[in-house]
Design a protein around this motif. Structure first.
Motif, PDB file in Angstrom:
ATOM      1  N   ALA B  59       0.817  -1.220   0.000  1.00 51.52           N
ATOM      2  CA  ALA B  59       0.000   0.000   0.000  1.00 51.52           C
ATOM      3  C   ALA B  59       0.844   1.260   0.000  1.00 51.52           C
ATOM      4  O   ALA B  59       0.410   2.309  -0.494  1.00 51.52           O
ATOM      5  CB  ALA B  59      -0.935  -0.006   1.211  1.00 51.52           C
ATOM      6  N   ALA B 134     -15.380   1.766   1.159  1.00 56.75           N
ATOM      7  CA  ALA B 134     -14.291   0.786   1.063  1.00 56.75           C
ATOM      8  C   ALA B 134     -14.836  -0.630   1.009  1.00 56.75           C
ATOM      9  O   ALA B 134     -15.715  -1.004   1.785  1.00 56.75           O
ATOM     10  CB  ALA B 134     -13.366   0.936   2.269  1.00 56.75           C
ATOM     11  N   ALA B 135     -14.299  -1.381   0.064  1.00 58.91           N
ATOM     12  CA  ALA B 135     -14.643  -2.808  -0.011  1.00 58.91           C
ATOM     13  C   ALA B 135     -13.809  -3.565   1.013  1.00 58.91           C
ATOM     14  O   ALA B 135     -12.633  -3.252   1.205  1.00 58.91           O
ATOM     15  CB  ALA B 135     -14.366  -3.332  -1.407  1.00 58.91           C
ATOM     16  N   ASN B 138      -9.654  -4.307   1.261  1.00 55.15           N
ATOM     17  CA  ASN B 138      -8.868  -3.397   0.422  1.00 55.15           C
ATOM     18  C   ASN B 138      -8.336  -2.233   1.258  1.00 55.15           C
ATOM     19  O   ASN B 138      -9.080  -1.601   1.998  1.00 55.15           O
ATOM     20  CB  ASN B 138      -9.728  -2.870  -0.729  1.00 55.15           C
ATOM     21  CG  ASN B 138     -10.023  -3.962  -1.731  1.00 55.15           C
ATOM     22  OD1 ASN B 138      -9.243  -4.230  -2.627  1.00 55.15           O
ATOM     23  ND2 ASN B 138     -11.153  -4.635  -1.547  1.00 55.15           N
ATOM     24  N   LYS B 139      -7.069  -1.969   1.078  1.00 50.79           N
ATOM     25  CA  LYS B 139      -6.415  -0.928   1.884  1.00 50.79           C
ATOM     26  C   LYS B 139      -6.572   0.443   1.233  1.00 50.79           C
ATOM     27  O   LYS B 139      -6.672   0.560   0.020  1.00 50.79           O
ATOM     28  CB  LYS B 139      -4.930  -1.256   2.029  1.00 50.79           C
ATOM     29  CG  LYS B 139      -4.638  -2.511   2.836  1.00 50.79           C
ATOM     30  CD  LYS B 139      -3.137  -2.771   2.913  1.00 50.79           C
ATOM     31  CE  LYS B 139      -2.830  -3.893   3.896  1.00 50.79           C
ATOM     32  NZ  LYS B 139      -3.449  -5.184   3.529  1.00 50.79           N
ATOM     33  N   PHE B 140      -6.597   1.453   2.077  1.00 48.50           N
ATOM     34  CA  PHE B 140      -6.455   2.825   1.600  1.00 48.50           C
ATOM     35  C   PHE B 140      -5.609   3.571   2.623  1.00 48.50           C
ATOM     36  O   PHE B 140      -5.469   3.128   3.760  1.00 48.50           O
ATOM     37  CB  PHE B 140      -7.811   3.502   1.370  1.00 48.50           C
ATOM     38  CG  PHE B 140      -8.660   3.669   2.599  1.00 48.50           C
ATOM     39  CD1 PHE B 140      -9.447   2.626   3.066  1.00 48.50           C
ATOM     40  CD2 PHE B 140      -8.691   4.877   3.285  1.00 48.50           C
ATOM     41  CE1 PHE B 140     -10.240   2.778   4.199  1.00 48.50           C
ATOM     42  CE2 PHE B 140      -9.491   5.047   4.407  1.00 48.50           C
ATOM     43  CZ  PHE B 140     -10.264   3.989   4.868  1.00 48.50           C
TER      44      PHE B 140
END
Lengths: 150, 160
Positions: B59, B134-135, B138-140
């Motif tokens: 990420a 956000a799914a 999954n990273k953000f």
């Protein structure tokens, strides 16, 4: 049904194959069965003759007949070539237009697993932006001013 | 009569289910300090990732720092429409508030990072505030806030 033993001879006489025509004629005149049979044969022969009249082209009609054939041979066949050419050209134009649209609009928007709906900061002089990395990681980035923000 | 009782029971169960709040959301938070050895110097050595940063290396792969040091790693269980507070260090505090479930199991989430105001009496300032959908899995990340000689990078993962 009544039968006469002269019927076979009468039929041969009717076909013109009798050896003793006078005797058969006398019998037909005297015998009602054979007389009826002869009438039936005549009706049958007349009917067959009426049906079997062949269509013929006589010499006077023949030049016109050939002229008509030559005209038909000379006529171009009806063709759908124009229709298919137009359809092909329209399809090609549609494909080119779709490709151009895709190129000019940058293609369909990528669907990200994380969507950033909104972002903000209360820091003076700072700004915020968002981007997705090559591997699709959504990022919210605060750009701080060079000096102290607070 | 028995059917009527059954119907009432089913309706009561359905109504009770509607009153139940949605199950909380588990969110993984990893905070690192990203810094450079010497500003302006050409990078000669390999990147240094501190212990505990393995799970977020992909990420933060786009960042151009030399060192990544773990500041905080925790998993938060956040209730819908309630802010969960996650202290990061002495300066920054993270707040997470799930808002709704979206299509595909995604979670709409308010995220904000606060820091103290200019004076001790002043209210904390929202250094960064964002709303994301956000799914799970999954990273953000949130980046750019100053932390000592480097930058604070927060990597979040909604787990469902």
């Amino acid at each position: 049904m009544d039968k006469c033993r002269w019927l076979k001879r009468v039929e041969r006489w009717f076909d013109g194959e009798s050896a003793d025509a006078q005797a058969v004629e006398r019998h037909v005149a005297a015998c009602s069965i054979c007389a009826d049979h002869v009438r039936c044969l005549r009706a049958l022969r007349d009917g067959t003759a009426a049906v079997a009249v062949p269509e013929t082209i006589n010499d006077l009609q023949f030049p016109a007949f050939l002229t008509d054939i030559h005209e038909r041979i000379g006529q171009p066949r009806r063709s759908h070539r124009g229709f298919w050419a137009l359809a092909s050209a329209a399809t090609a134009a549609l494909i080119v237009a779709a490709a151009a649209f895709t190129l000019m609009t940058g293609g369909p928007q990528a669907v990200h697993a994380v969507e950033v709906e909104s972002y903000a900061t209360e820091l003076e002089g700072a700004s915020v932006c968002t981007y997705h990395t090559d591997n699709g990681t959504a990022t919210v980035w605060v750009s701080m001013p060079k000096e102290e923000s607070l | 009569m028995n059917l009527m009782a059954l119907g009432i029971a089913v309706l009561a169960l359905v109504a009770a289910d509607e009153d139940q709040p949605p199950p909380p959301v588990s969110i993984r938070v990893v905070a690192v300090q990203a810094s450079d050895d010497q500003e302006g110097e050409p990078k000669k050595q390999a990147l240094r990732f501190g212990s505990g940063t393995e799970e977020i290396r992909t990420a933060i792969g786009d960042l151009k720092f030399d060192n990544y040091k773990l500041v905080k790693a925790s998993t938060v269980t956040a209730q819908f429409n309630q802010e969960s507070r996650v202290p990061i260090d002495n300066t920054y505090t993270l707040y997470l508030q799930p808002l709704s479930r979206e299509s595909g199991g995604r979670v709409k989430l308010n995220v904000r990072v606060t820091m103290p105001g200019k004076t001790p009496q002043a209210e904390p300032v929202n250094a960064l505030k964002t709303t994301v959908i956000a799914a799970p899995g999954n990273k953000f990340k949130l980046r750019g806030l100053e932390l000592d000689d480097g930058e604070l990078v927060l990597v979040l993962t909604v787990r469902g």
